[in-house]
Design a protein around this motif. Structure first.
Motif, mmCIF file in Angstrom:
data_model
loop_
_atom_site.group_PDB
_atom_site.id
_atom_site.type_symbol
_atom_site.label_atom_id
_atom_site.label_comp_id
_atom_site.label_asym_id
_atom_site.label_seq_id
_atom_site.Cartn_x
_atom_site.Cartn_y
_atom_site.Cartn_z
ATOM 1 N N THR A 223 -52.945 93.907 -13.922
ATOM 2 C CA THR A 223 -54.116 93.794 -13.118
ATOM 3 C C THR A 223 -53.715 94.077 -11.656
ATOM 4 N N ALA A 224 -52.932 93.200 -11.017
ATOM 5 C CA ALA A 224 -52.292 93.207 -9.767
ATOM 6 C C ALA A 224 -51.836 94.721 -9.501
ATOM 7 N N ALA A 225 -50.748 94.912 -10.437
ATOM 8 C CA ALA A 225 -50.063 96.003 -10.098
ATOM 9 C C ALA A 225 -50.938 97.250 -9.858
ATOM 10 N N PHE A 226 -51.999 97.417 -10.843
ATOM 11 C CA PHE A 226 -52.857 98.376 -10.781
ATOM 12 C C PHE A 226 -54.201 98.500 -10.024
ATOM 13 N N ARG A 227 -54.177 97.720 -9.291
ATOM 14 C CA ARG A 227 -55.505 96.979 -8.510
ATOM 15 C C ARG A 227 -56.353 98.278 -7.892
ATOM 16 N N HIS A 228 -55.384 99.222 -7.271
ATOM 17 C CA HIS A 228 -56.096 99.920 -6.227
ATOM 18 C C HIS A 228 -56.748 101.149 -7.262
ATOM 19 N N MET B 26 -63.600 92.811 -5.488
ATOM 20 C CA MET B 26 -63.142 92.669 -6.730
ATOM 21 C C MET B 26 -62.034 91.610 -6.806
ATOM 22 N N GLY B 27 -61.307 91.420 -5.948
ATOM 23 C CA GLY B 27 -60.141 90.511 -5.901
ATOM 24 C C GLY B 27 -60.811 89.050 -6.021
#
Lengths: 294, 322
Positions: free
Chosen positions: A164-169, A233-234
């Motif tokens: 999720t963090a890696a693809f957050r954008h 979202m974060g």
């Protein structure tokens, strides 16, 4: 409940159970936020129900090859295959018939759960099959969690958070403005597949604790409870993870206090209580929260 | 050949008093489900069927705990309260949380279903209600529970489901024009003096009554299949509501027969009778048969009409003409 909790924390098995359910709750909160913002909340329900034929099929296969029919890894693999089959069925029905998404999900969910029911009824009659052990997967029994379940939960949670963090954008763009995301060439299909795969992993990891019928609730309710408090979202992801862990632990403790109680329903009721509290306390109409315009 | 013989023997062992009634009850359930199922699918509320089927459980279990009986009036009252709570709750969540309708529905019905399961566990010390029966259905035992009607001993479930089917058809016929108009064009319906929200409530009430009548025999999850799958299969073949409902009823009846046959012959055909397997769950086999028949119909339609949508995002916009 405080006394019960203190008693539980003194016992190493109870500590494992609570750690595993808290990890799962947090992980489900993270992935649930993605599902809710991407408007795929009920896909988790279809996937959760579709695990049943996979689990029973895997159990039967293991039994016919001389196994016990209850090896955790076999059941996990079967559940994952079943859930993926359920999601594939939803996509196929939509493509082949152009029926609306909710009709496709209801068809896949009902038919595959029915198939699982029929297979389970057969497995339960097999001599020495102990099909009853599989039945606890339907509504969940956190007391059966052991150390390896904690490891699985930790692995799934790590993968969920990392991906999720890696693809957050990309995930954020897809959730809030799909047309924009496509126009800048982001692979919407593959990102959706990633969200589905994370949902499946969480449902499968959580099935022994909360059961497969109610797995969607642990995904969706913490995310919904986090919603009114967050503008990004974060923040919503982080808060949903905290609320998911709190709900999972509270529900597990409550079900442990009642004899023969399945864990799943109590975890869901705890999450629902958190949601109710959040709705009562939350400020109204905070302007552009996540998804407000969508 | 011996497996085929075993399968034929399994079917020869059918008796009208047991298997006949099982199929009759399933067929009646198919007819009862066809009316609200068709309307829900046409109104794009398929998942509401899922919601209602799950949400009636706390109502039924709560009524059982309060009254101590399985009296139908108590159960229907409890289920009605739960269904109203579900739709009011999901509408509130949708507005307050600004989430899509599906997510709000998913929260409302899973929370109610969890409450129902917790209540059922409390009630399980009593008789008659049992968590696995609630989830999976027990149509096999329905012919055993008889009441006397017209001088004959008729299964209670058959009477209840037949009455529900009759009530569904009667209500749909009485409120037909507003229901029809609001199913396809809510703006037009409102302009013409019909009240779409009232029609939603009528359709929801039909679905609730049907779920209460059928859930003991079919189980709460498989009722969803019986409501939605035949209606969707019929939708593939026709666009008008009345033929769609008739076709859905026929499809459901066919799947019931197929499902019960499969439940009886699957074990001998697969050679499982040697390991002690006798009959499979009929309710589960009916749902699986519904899915298999739907897959066949959808596959055939996909092969026949090559006009697939280019983009999956537009696939939802299926025109649905009255």
């Amino acid at each position: 409940m405080t006394a019960a909790l203190a008693g539980l924390l003194g016992d190493p098995h109870a500590r494992t159970v609570l750690a595993a359910t808290a990890t799962l709750g947090a992980s489900c909160g993270v992935v649930g936020t993605l599902l809710v913002l991407r408007r795929r909340a009920l896909l988790g329900d279809a996937a959760g129900h579709a695990t049943l034929p996979g689990i029973v099929g895997a159990g039967a296969l293991s039994l016919s090859l001389g196994g016990t029919g209850r090896e955790p890894w076999v059941l996990v693999a079967g559940a994952a295959l079943g859930a993926l089959a359920g999601i594939a069925a939803v996509h196929w029905i939509r493509r082949a018939t152009r029926l609306p998404a909710d009709a496709a999900m209801a068809i896949a969910l009902g038919s595959l759960f029915g198939l699982g029911t029929a297979m389970l009824s057969a497995l339960q009659q097999v001599e020495g099959g102990h099909g009853a052990g599989l039945e606890s997967l339907v509504t969940g029994d956190a007391a059966t969690l052991v150390r390896s379940d904690l490891h699985v939960a930790a692995a799934v949670a790590t993968a969920s958070v990392a991906l999720t963090a890696a693809f957050r954008h990309d995930l954020r763009a897809l959730a809030f403005d799909e047309d924009f995301s496509r126009s800048v060439g982001r692979p919407a299909g593959r990102l959706d597949a990633l969200v589905s795969a994370l949902a499946v992993a969480n449902i499968v990891a959580g099935m022994r604790a909360v059961g497969l019928v109610l797995s969607v609730a642990l995904l969706v309710i913490p995310a919904a409870a986090a919603r009114p408090w967050c503008r990004t979202m974060g923040a919503m992801t982080a808060l949903a993870a905290v609320l998911g862990a709190a709900g999972a632990v509270a529900g597990t403790v409550a079900s442990a206090a009642i004899e023969d109680a399945p864990t799943g329903p109590f975890v869901v009721l705890a999450c629902a209580a958190i949601l109710a509290a959040s709705l009562v306390a939350a400020p109204r109409a905070r302007g552009a929260g996540p998804g407000a315009t969508a | 050949m011996s497996r085929a013989h075993a399968a034929i023997d399994a079917l020869r062992a059918w008796t009208p008093e047991v298997d006949g009634w099982i199929i009759a009850i399933g067929a009646l359930a198919a007819v009862a489900c066809a009316v609200p199922g068709t309307l829900l699918v046409a109104r794009r509320q398929s998942m509401a069927a899922d919601g209602i089927a799950h949400a009636v459980l706390p109502g039924i279990a709560g009524a059982f705990l309060l009254s101590g009986t399985r009296d139908l009036a108590w159960m229907a009252g409890g289920a009605a309260v739960a269904a109203v709570a579900m739709s009011a709750g999901s509408a509130f969540l949708e507005r307050r949380l600004r989430v899509e309708r599906d997510a709000a529905l998913g929260i409302a019905y899973t929370a109610l279903f969890a409450l129902g399961l917790a209540l059922v566990v409390r009630a399980a010390d009593g008789v008659d209600i049992d968590p696995s029966c609630v989830l999976f259905g027990a149509i096999e035992f329905a012919p055993l529970d008889r009441v006397t009607a017209g001088g004959r001993a008729v299964p209670r479930a058959a009477l209840v489901i037949a009455a529900t089917a009759g009530a569904n058809v009667a209500v749909a016929a009485l409120a037909w024009r507003p229901i029809l108009a609001s199913s396809f064009d809510r703006g037009f319906a409102r302009a013409a003096g019909a009240r779409p929200a009232a029609c939603d409530a009528i359709v929801g009430a039909m679905a609730t009554a049907t779920c209460v009548a059928c859930f003991e025999s079919l189980g709460s999850v498989i009722v969803v299949a019986m409501l939605v799958v035949p209606a969707c299969a019929a939708r593939l073949a026709c666009a008008r509501l009345v033929p769609m409902a008739a076709l859905a009823a026929a499809f459901g009846c066919g799947a019931t027969v197929l499902g019960h046959v499969a439940a009886c012959v699957a074990a001998p055909v697969a050679g499982l009778d040697a390991s002690g397997v006798r009959e499979l769950s009929t309710a589960g086999c009916v749902a699986a048969a519904l899915g298999a028949c739907f897959a066949g119909a959808a596959g055939a339609r996909a092969v026949m009409s090559r006009n697939r949508p280019v983009d999956g995002a537009h696939a939802a916009s299926l025109p649905c003409a009255p």
